[in-house]
Design a protein around this motif. Structure first.
Motif, PDB file in Angstrom:
ATOM      1  N   LEU A  44       0.880  -1.064   0.215  1.00  0.00           N
ATOM      2  CA  LEU A  44      -0.168  -0.042   0.196  1.00  0.00           C
ATOM      3  C   LEU A  44       0.892   1.058  -0.450  1.00  0.00           C
ATOM      4  N   TYR A  45       1.877   1.030   0.459  1.00  0.00           N
ATOM      5  CA  TYR A  45       3.111   2.351   0.767  1.00  0.00           C
ATOM      6  C   TYR A  45       3.210   2.936  -0.411  1.00  0.00           C
ATOM      7  N   HIS A  46       3.768   1.383  -1.468  1.00  0.00           N
ATOM      8  CA  HIS A  46       4.176   1.838  -2.411  1.00  0.00           C
ATOM      9  C   HIS A  46       3.375   1.796  -4.063  1.00  0.00           C
ATOM     10  N   LYS A  47       2.601   1.550  -3.758  1.00  0.00           N
ATOM     11  CA  LYS A  47       1.178   0.318  -4.662  1.00  0.00           C
ATOM     12  C   LYS A  47       0.093   2.280  -4.642  1.00  0.00           C
ATOM     13  N   GLY A  48      -0.123   2.482  -3.831  1.00  0.00           N
ATOM     14  CA  GLY A  48      -1.518   3.522  -3.273  1.00  0.00           C
ATOM     15  C   GLY A  48      -2.373   2.305  -3.101  1.00  0.00           C
ATOM     16  N   GLU A  49      -3.522   2.965  -2.997  1.00  0.00           N
ATOM     17  CA  GLU A  49      -5.064   1.952  -2.711  1.00  0.00           C
ATOM     18  C   GLU A  49      -5.144   0.824  -3.668  1.00  0.00           C
ATOM     19  N   MET A  50      -5.305   0.300  -3.210  1.00  0.00           N
ATOM     20  CA  MET A  50      -6.307  -1.415  -3.771  1.00  0.00           C
ATOM     21  C   MET A  50      -6.921  -1.751  -3.074  1.00  0.00           C
ATOM     22  N   THR A  51      -7.622  -2.894  -3.579  1.00  0.00           N
ATOM     23  CA  THR A  51      -8.830  -3.828  -3.385  1.00  0.00           C
ATOM     24  C   THR A  51      -7.884  -4.844  -2.399  1.00  0.00           C
ATOM     25  N   ILE A  70      -5.734  -8.204   7.955  1.00  0.00           N
ATOM     26  CA  ILE A  70      -6.105  -6.337   7.288  1.00  0.00           C
ATOM     27  C   ILE A  70      -7.161  -6.254   9.083  1.00  0.00           C
ATOM     28  N   LYS A  71      -7.239  -7.144   9.300  1.00  0.00           N
ATOM     29  CA  LYS A  71      -7.791  -6.893  10.903  1.00  0.00           C
ATOM     30  C   LYS A  71      -7.312  -6.461  11.396  1.00  0.00           C
ATOM     31  N   ARG A  76      -4.592  -1.033  14.821  1.00  0.00           N
ATOM     32  CA  ARG A  76      -3.834  -0.955  15.228  1.00  0.00           C
ATOM     33  C   ARG A  76      -3.965   0.525  14.094  1.00  0.00           C
ATOM     34  N   GLN A  77      -4.720   1.146  13.813  1.00  0.00           N
ATOM     35  CA  GLN A  77      -4.873   1.682  12.515  1.00  0.00           C
ATOM     36  C   GLN A  77      -3.368   2.823  11.823  1.00  0.00           C
ATOM     37  N   PHE A  78      -2.988   1.734  10.617  1.00  0.00           N
ATOM     38  CA  PHE A  78      -2.426   1.040  10.185  1.00  0.00           C
ATOM     39  C   PHE A  78      -2.418   1.503   9.249  1.00  0.00           C
ATOM     40  N   ILE A  79      -3.562   0.879   8.735  1.00  0.00           N
ATOM     41  CA  ILE A  79      -4.287   1.393   7.334  1.00  0.00           C
ATOM     42  C   ILE A  79      -6.424   0.867   8.178  1.00  0.00           C
ATOM     43  N   SER A  80      -6.764   1.972   6.635  1.00  0.00           N
ATOM     44  CA  SER A  80      -8.160   1.957   6.504  1.00  0.00           C
ATOM     45  C   SER A  80      -8.929   1.691   5.203  1.00  0.00           C
ATOM     46  N   HIS A  81     -10.482   1.835   4.781  1.00  0.00           N
ATOM     47  CA  HIS A  81     -10.516   0.964   3.636  1.00  0.00           C
ATOM     48  C   HIS A  81     -11.912   2.157   3.797  1.00  0.00           C
ATOM     49  N   LYS A  82     -11.975   1.973   2.355  1.00  0.00           N
ATOM     50  CA  LYS A  82     -13.322   2.984   1.881  1.00  0.00           C
ATOM     51  C   LYS A  82     -14.089   2.284   0.504  1.00  0.00           C
ATOM     52  N   GLU A  83     -15.511   2.780   0.465  1.00  0.00           N
ATOM     53  CA  GLU A  83     -16.200   2.037  -0.392  1.00  0.00           C
ATOM     54  C   GLU A  83     -15.340   2.480  -1.977  1.00  0.00           C
ATOM     55  N   LEU A  92     -11.505  -0.457  -0.966  1.00  0.00           N
ATOM     56  CA  LEU A  92     -10.211  -0.251  -1.463  1.00  0.00           C
ATOM     57  C   LEU A  92      -9.922  -0.025   0.133  1.00  0.00           C
ATOM     58  N   LEU A  93      -8.449  -0.610  -0.058  1.00  0.00           N
ATOM     59  CA  LEU A  93      -7.371  -0.632   1.404  1.00  0.00           C
ATOM     60  C   LEU A  93      -6.356   0.803   1.241  1.00  0.00           C
ATOM     61  N   TYR A  94      -6.346   1.765   2.148  1.00  0.00           N
ATOM     62  CA  TYR A  94      -5.212   2.441   1.920  1.00  0.00           C
ATOM     63  C   TYR A  94      -4.566   2.678   3.344  1.00  0.00           C
ATOM     64  N   ILE A  95      -3.315   3.587   3.554  1.00  0.00           N
ATOM     65  CA  ILE A  95      -2.925   3.772   3.980  1.00  0.00           C
ATOM     66  C   ILE A  95      -2.448   4.328   5.004  1.00  0.00           C
ATOM     67  N   THR A  96      -2.381   4.388   6.382  1.00  0.00           N
ATOM     68  CA  THR A  96      -2.292   5.754   7.453  1.00  0.00           C
ATOM     69  C   THR A  96      -1.537   6.786   7.230  1.00  0.00           C
ATOM     70  N   ASP A  97      -1.243   7.464   8.136  1.00  0.00           N
ATOM     71  CA  ASP A  97      -0.360   8.967   8.525  1.00  0.00           C
ATOM     72  C   ASP A  97       0.311   8.102   9.423  1.00  0.00           C
TER      73      ASP A  97
END
Length: 140
Positions: A44-51, A70-71, A76-83, A92-97
């Motif tokens: 996710l860090y290198h490729k960005g949002e992905m399913t 993923i759970k 731990r709030q390292f990643i999150s998701h959105k529709e 879509l999974l994405y990396i958080t700050d």
């Protein structure tokens, strides 16, 4: 005898991968991560949002382990998701700050581990080795 060289090549490749993975496991464990969690964060860090499916394919993980990885990363709030706007059934999974912060510390150290294993090869040898590996027709 030609078949024996094929087996020796595969064994040698496995030994190198296992040696690198062993050091990587120790590294990521020091940061409270599993190898699978590190792989997801790195993707996710290198490729960005992905399913989920795209991440799974990218990190070569089995279907069964992904939900747990993923759970735990979301907890731990390292990643999150959105529709996914294009397909509401997908997320879509994405990396958080917070995730970006930890992977930016771990990834460079892991890169050093990998570089260490290839330090005895000249750049031309590395390029040829990569060309030969790609000639095996593996799917990226």
């Amino acid at each position: 005898m030609e078949n024996e060289i094929d087996l020796k090549i595969l064994i040698a490749l496995h030994r190198v991968v296992n040696a690198v993975d062993s050091k990587t496991v120790k590294l990521v464990k020091a940061y409270g991560l599993s190898l699978g969690q590190f792989a997801v964060l790195e993707a996710l860090y290198h490729k960005g949002e992905m399913t989920v499916g795209q991440v799974q394919k990218k990190i070569l993980s089995s279907t069964g382990t992904m939900p747990v990885i993923i759970k735990n990363l979301e907890k731990r709030q390292f990643i999150s998701h959105k529709e996914d706007e294009n397909d509401k059934r997908k997320r879509l999974l994405y990396i958080t700050d917070k995730g970006r912060d930890i992977i930016s510390k771990v990834f460079p150290k892991n890169k050093e581990i990998i570089i260490e294993y290839f330090k005895n090869m000249e750049i031309d040898e590395k390029k040829e080795f990569l060309r030969l590996m790609k000639s095996l027709n593996y799917k990226d």
